[in-house]
Design a protein around this motif. Structure first.
Motif, short mmCIF file in Angstrom:
data_model
loop_
_atom_site.label_atom_id
_atom_site.label_comp_id
_atom_site.label_asym_id
_atom_site.label_seq_id
_atom_site.Cartn_x
_atom_site.Cartn_y
_atom_site.Cartn_z
N GLN A 43 8.20 -2.64 -7.45
CA GLN A 43 9.66 -2.67 -7.32
C GLN A 43 10.23 -1.47 -6.54
OE1 GLN A 43 13.77 -2.79 -9.95
NE2 GLN A 43 11.83 -2.66 -11.02
N PRO A 44 9.72 -0.23 -6.73
CA PRO A 44 10.28 0.90 -5.96
C PRO A 44 10.21 0.69 -4.45
CG PRO A 44 8.95 1.71 -7.77
CD PRO A 44 8.72 0.24 -7.71
N MET A 45 9.15 0.10 -3.96
CA MET A 45 9.04 -0.17 -2.53
C MET A 45 10.10 -1.17 -2.07
SD MET A 45 5.95 0.69 -3.92
CE MET A 45 4.64 -0.52 -4.02
N ALA A 46 10.29 -2.23 -2.87
CA ALA A 46 11.29 -3.23 -2.52
C ALA A 46 12.69 -2.63 -2.54
CB ALA A 46 11.20 -4.41 -3.48
N ASN A 47 12.97 -1.78 -3.52
CA ASN A 47 14.29 -1.14 -3.61
C ASN A 47 14.56 -0.25 -2.40
OD1 ASN A 47 14.87 -2.33 -6.02
ND2 ASN A 47 14.45 -0.54 -7.28
N ALA A 48 13.51 0.32 -1.85
CA ALA A 48 13.66 1.22 -0.71
C ALA A 48 13.67 0.48 0.62
CB ALA A 48 12.53 2.26 -0.72
N CYS A 50 11.23 -1.51 1.65
CA CYS A 50 9.85 -1.70 2.14
C CYS A 50 9.18 -2.80 1.31
CB CYS A 50 9.08 -0.39 2.05
SG CYS A 50 9.84 0.97 2.95
N GLU A 51 9.78 -3.96 1.32
CA GLU A 51 9.34 -5.05 0.47
C GLU A 51 7.87 -5.42 0.68
OE1 GLU A 51 11.54 -9.14 -0.64
OE2 GLU A 51 10.76 -9.06 1.41
N LYS A 52 7.47 -5.54 1.94
CA LYS A 52 6.10 -5.98 2.23
C LYS A 52 5.05 -4.97 1.79
CE LYS A 52 7.38 -9.01 6.06
NZ LYS A 52 7.21 -9.30 7.51
N GLU A 53 5.46 -3.68 1.71
CA GLU A 53 4.51 -2.66 1.28
C GLU A 53 4.16 -2.81 -0.21
OE1 GLU A 53 6.74 -2.29 3.50
OE2 GLU A 53 5.72 -1.32 5.17
N GLY A 54 4.93 -3.61 -0.93
CA GLY A 54 4.63 -3.85 -2.34
C GLY A 54 3.74 -5.04 -2.58
N LEU A 55 3.26 -5.68 -1.51
CA LEU A 55 2.43 -6.87 -1.65
C LEU A 55 1.15 -6.58 -2.42
CD1 LEU A 55 1.73 -9.80 -1.06
CD2 LEU A 55 0.91 -9.08 1.20
N GLY A 56 0.53 -5.45 -2.17
CA GLY A 56 -0.70 -5.11 -2.87
C GLY A 56 -0.51 -5.03 -4.37
N ALA A 57 0.64 -4.48 -4.79
CA ALA A 57 0.93 -4.38 -6.22
C ALA A 57 1.10 -5.77 -6.83
CB ALA A 57 2.18 -3.54 -6.45
N LEU A 58 1.76 -6.68 -6.11
CA LEU A 58 1.93 -8.04 -6.61
C LEU A 58 0.60 -8.77 -6.71
CD1 LEU A 58 5.15 -9.08 -4.67
CD2 LEU A 58 4.94 -8.83 -7.15
N LYS A 59 -0.27 -8.56 -5.74
CA LYS A 59 -1.59 -9.18 -5.80
C LYS A 59 -2.38 -8.69 -7.00
CE LYS A 59 -2.27 -10.15 -0.86
NZ LYS A 59 -3.09 -9.86 0.34
N LEU A 60 -2.28 -7.40 -7.26
CA LEU A 60 -2.99 -6.83 -8.41
C LEU A 60 -2.43 -7.38 -9.72
CD1 LEU A 60 -5.30 -4.81 -8.92
CD2 LEU A 60 -3.56 -3.05 -9.25
N PHE A 61 -1.11 -7.51 -9.77
CA PHE A 61 -0.48 -8.09 -10.96
C PHE A 61 -1.02 -9.51 -11.19
CE2 PHE A 61 2.74 -10.46 -13.23
CZ PHE A 61 3.18 -9.57 -14.19
N TYR A 62 -1.08 -10.29 -10.14
CA TYR A 62 -1.60 -11.66 -10.26
C TYR A 62 -3.05 -11.66 -10.73
CZ TYR A 62 -3.16 -16.31 -8.77
OH TYR A 62 -3.70 -17.56 -8.74
N LYS A 63 -3.84 -10.77 -10.21
CA LYS A 63 -5.26 -10.69 -10.59
C LYS A 63 -5.43 -10.47 -12.08
CE LYS A 63 -9.33 -7.72 -9.99
NZ LYS A 63 -9.87 -6.53 -9.28
N HIS A 64 -4.61 -9.59 -12.66
CA HIS A 64 -4.80 -9.21 -14.07
C HIS A 64 -4.06 -10.11 -15.05
CE1 HIS A 64 -7.15 -5.61 -13.36
NE2 HIS A 64 -6.29 -5.24 -12.44
N PHE A 65 -3.05 -10.85 -14.60
CA PHE A 65 -2.23 -11.60 -15.55
C PHE A 65 -2.26 -13.12 -15.37
CE2 PHE A 65 -0.22 -7.40 -15.86
CZ PHE A 65 -0.04 -7.29 -17.23
N ARG A 66 -2.96 -13.63 -14.38
CA ARG A 66 -2.84 -15.06 -14.04
C ARG A 66 -3.33 -16.00 -15.14
NH1 ARG A 66 -7.44 -14.97 -9.26
NH2 ARG A 66 -9.20 -14.33 -10.57
N ASP A 67 -4.22 -15.56 -16.03
CA ASP A 67 -4.84 -16.47 -16.99
C ASP A 67 -4.14 -16.52 -18.34
OD1 ASP A 67 -6.84 -17.19 -15.16
OD2 ASP A 67 -8.07 -15.46 -15.71
#
Length: 256
Positions: A43-48, A50-67
């Protein structure tokens, strides 16, 4: 239910008691897991801007929470970020996003809790964060005509011994706004002071909210000005079944 516990980074670092209280509440409704590999949601990247720079964080979130059946966190702002930016930046996560809930939503909309065994004999005022109110529609806001009850109010009204104090301006921004408080600190602090005056004038002992980021901003002003009011996350009140006094965490903004 198989529930994934999502704890925002600032809660993890500065206000762990809010995270612990969320865990204890969720344990009443299913098996709760805390993925240790989770990080900032981006979220801090999106607020600043730099939305696309937060893509890695979203991918990691998906990896750990998808199941998980449900993913629940004590932060409307972080949950809203994942929902709003997740599908757009990372389409693979679209099937997971409807399972991501703020704690308030989960209690009201999923498990339909109407008989909380909580006790908090204090005067409390509810701060309704902009992300929770205007982004997630957790309740009605003054600038729109909405026939919708406040989910957070409905939960607090189930707490025994509590006295809910009404503010004069019930849904005004506290001035935090994430990176706004860094870019415009003078405006941010002035907004926070205005908000606190309203809350103190109500006679409240505690300010509560579903967003610890807003409370963190307000607590910094409280401590620097030695104001007669405390902050406490909503989860801590809802998880207080027997204790007549809840102390906020020992970690404070001006000590970091």
């Amino acid at each position: 239910m198989n529930i994934g516990l999502f704890i925002p980074c600032y809660v993890n670092q500065f206000y762990p008691e809010a995270g612990k209280a969320t865990l204890e509440i969720l344990k009443h409704y299913g098996e709760v897991h805390y993925p240790f590999g989770q990080t900032c949601c981006g979220q801090p990247m999106a607020n600043a801007g730099c939305e696309k720079e937060g893509l890695g964080a979203l991918k990691l979130f998906y990896k750990h929470f998808r199941d998980f059946d449900y993913i629940v966190g004590p932060s409307a702002s972080c949950v809203l970020h994942i929902r709003e930016h997740g599908a757009k930046l990372f389409p693979e996560a679209k099937d997971m996003l409807p399972k991501v809930y703020d704690l308030t939503e989960f209690l009201v909309d999923v498990v339909r809790e109407n008989d909380l065994e909580a006790y908090f004999p204090h005067k409390v005022i509810l701060h309704k964060s902009c992300h929770g109110l205007r982004g997630m529609r957790l309740g009605p806001c003054s600038e729109r005509v909405m026939n919708q009850p406040s989910k957070q109010d409905s939960l607090l009204q189930q707490v025994k011994g509590i006295a809910l104090m009404p503010p004069k301006r019930k849904d005004e921004c506290c001035g935090f706004g994430g990176t706004f408080s860094v870019a415009e600190p003078e405006v941010s602090v002035r907004m926070g002071k205005d908000r606190l005056k309203d809350y103190i004038d109500s006679g409240a002992e505690y300010i509560t909210s579903g967003d610890m980021s807003c409370l963190m901003h307000l607590e910094g002003i409280i401590q620097r000005n030695q104001l007669p009011i405390r902050v406490i996350h909503l989860a801590e009140i809802l998880n207080s079944p027997t204790s007549p006094m809840i102390q906020t965490t020992k970690y404070h903004v001006n000590e970091i």
